[in-house]
Design an enzyme around this catalytic site. Sequence first.
Site, short mmCIF file in Angstrom:
data_model
loop_
_atom_site.label_atom_id
_atom_site.label_comp_id
_atom_site.label_asym_id
_atom_site.label_seq_id
_atom_site.Cartn_x
_atom_site.Cartn_y
_atom_site.Cartn_z
CB ILE A 164 -11.05 -3.57 -5.37
CG1 ILE A 164 -11.60 -3.19 -3.99
CG2 ILE A 164 -11.45 -2.54 -6.42
CD1 ILE A 164 -11.08 -1.88 -3.43
CG ASN A 205 -7.45 -2.81 -8.72
OD1 ASN A 205 -8.09 -2.14 -7.91
ND2 ASN A 205 -7.11 -4.09 -8.50
CB SER A 218 -7.04 5.42 -1.76
OG SER A 218 -7.04 5.54 -0.36
CE1 TYR A 278 -2.82 1.91 -0.75
CE2 TYR A 278 -4.03 3.62 0.42
CZ TYR A 278 -4.01 2.51 -0.40
OH TYR A 278 -5.21 2.00 -0.87
CE LYS A 301 -4.26 3.47 -3.99
NZ LYS A 301 -4.45 2.72 -5.25
P1 NDP Z 1 -5.76 -6.84 -2.68
O1 NDP Z 1 -4.54 -7.00 -1.85
O2 NDP Z 1 -6.75 -7.94 -2.73
O3 NDP Z 1 -5.38 -6.45 -4.16
C1 NDP Z 1 -4.15 -5.97 -4.59
C2 NDP Z 1 -3.88 -6.64 -5.92
O4 NDP Z 1 -2.75 -6.01 -6.54
C3 NDP Z 1 -3.57 -8.12 -5.78
O5 NDP Z 1 -4.34 -8.85 -6.71
C4 NDP Z 1 -2.09 -8.21 -6.11
O6 NDP Z 1 -1.79 -9.45 -6.74
C5 NDP Z 1 -1.92 -7.03 -7.06
N1 NDP Z 1 -0.54 -6.54 -7.08
C6 NDP Z 1 0.17 -5.99 -6.05
N2 NDP Z 1 1.40 -5.69 -6.44
C7 NDP Z 1 1.50 -6.04 -7.76
C8 NDP Z 1 2.51 -5.99 -8.73
N3 NDP Z 1 3.74 -5.51 -8.43
N4 NDP Z 1 2.26 -6.43 -9.98
C9 NDP Z 1 1.04 -6.92 -10.30
N5 NDP Z 1 0.02 -7.00 -9.43
C10 NDP Z 1 0.25 -6.57 -8.17
O7 NDP Z 1 -6.46 -5.51 -2.12
P2 NDP Z 1 -7.63 -4.59 -2.70
O8 NDP Z 1 -8.47 -5.31 -3.65
O9 NDP Z 1 -8.22 -3.93 -1.51
O10 NDP Z 1 -6.77 -3.47 -3.47
C11 NDP Z 1 -6.95 -3.17 -4.84
C12 NDP Z 1 -6.73 -1.69 -5.05
O11 NDP Z 1 -7.72 -0.97 -4.32
C13 NDP Z 1 -5.37 -1.17 -4.55
O12 NDP Z 1 -4.87 -0.22 -5.46
C14 NDP Z 1 -5.73 -0.50 -3.24
O13 NDP Z 1 -4.82 0.48 -2.91
C15 NDP Z 1 -7.10 0.06 -3.56
N6 NDP Z 1 -7.95 0.42 -2.45
C16 NDP Z 1 -8.42 -0.50 -1.56
C17 NDP Z 1 -9.27 -0.11 -0.54
C18 NDP Z 1 -9.84 -1.06 0.45
O14 NDP Z 1 -10.50 -0.61 1.40
N7 NDP Z 1 -9.68 -2.35 0.31
C19 NDP Z 1 -9.65 1.30 -0.36
C20 NDP Z 1 -9.12 2.17 -1.37
C21 NDP Z 1 -8.29 1.73 -2.36
P3 NDP Z 1 -0.37 -10.19 -6.53
O15 NDP Z 1 -0.01 -10.03 -5.08
O16 NDP Z 1 -0.66 -11.60 -6.94
O17 NDP Z 1 0.58 -9.51 -7.45
#
Ligand code: NDP
Length: 256
Positions: free
Chosen positions: A25, A94, A146, A159, A163
């Site tokens: 996202i 995000n 979310s 989670y 959220k």
């Molecule tokens: P991804 O797992 O692709 O994205 C999560 C991102 O967060 C990754 O790029 C990860 O990069 C980064 N991240 C996680 N922990 C850390 C940290 N400690 N520091 C910096 N970056 C961090 O999943 P989504 O794109 O689905 O999720 C993105 C957002 O959307 C989240 O907040 C999720 O809760 C929310 N969401 C998603 C839904 C879905 O259906 N997919 C629905 C509703 C909300 P890295 O691991 O390299 O740090």
Amino acid sequence: MSSSFPDVFSLHGETALITGGGTGIGLAMARAMVAAGARVVLVGRREAELAAAVSELGTGASYVVHDVTKLDAAPALIERVTRETGPISILVNNAGIHLKKPAVATTPGEFQTVLNTHIVGAHALTAAVAPGMMERRHGSILFTGSMASLFGIPLVIAYTAAKAAMVGLVKGYATEFSPHGVRVNCIAPGWIETEMSRKAMDGDPARKSQILERTPMAKFGAPEDIGWAAVYLSSPAAKFVTGTVLPVDGGVSIGF
Ligand code: NDP
């Protein structure tokens, strides 16, 4: 009318810092914001993902490897990005992690890690970036919420707590920052096809069909659906919109 179409949706001249911008996202928000004219700075822990995203996005994009749970490092990140790229006018909180297990099996340590990523980490960055935005009287801060911001979902207690807390953050910040030209909003995505949702549904076909059955549009969303909503909320078109939670969810939050 002070603005006209399509300029009212333009992000020309804006600089957006997007946490979790290397994948899913966050990357879709980066693509949409670059298309709308913004410069984007992607933040995440895995350099390979960030570098691949930046090479796809082109010259309007750069990245910084940063862990949002390293709370004390937030001011230095904002200073570095401001020095190298210019003042940040859009912050997208995000970055997120998922944890699927029964509530009673969720340890306090696990709970804390999830809250640190979604809430305390987001607060550290917001607190570091907001003073400059308020001084310039120009800023948009977005959160990726979310469906768990809106209703209970089993097996994701930490989670869901995170959220739901995000909605409180958005409302609280909006009351403090909006008088100074900084708007704060949350997008609440429904179920969107990304790596995170694939993992959450892996080996759980019943959950997948439950989601589809209760979604009026009977399908999963695409990351770009969230990307364009993020452009809208950060653009002049939304100049009177603050403190809101915008569901982008195929109707799941109003369905029966
Ligand atoms: P991804 O797992 O692709 O994205 C999560 C991102 O967060 C990754 O790029 C990860 O990069 C980064 N991240 C996680 N922990 C850390 C940290 N400690 N520091 C910096 N970056 C961090 O999943 P989504 O794109 O689905 O999720 C993105 C957002 O959307 C989240 O907040 C999720 O809760 C929310 N969401 C998603 C839904 C879905 O259906 N997919 C629905 C509703 C909300 P890295 O691991 O390299 O740090």
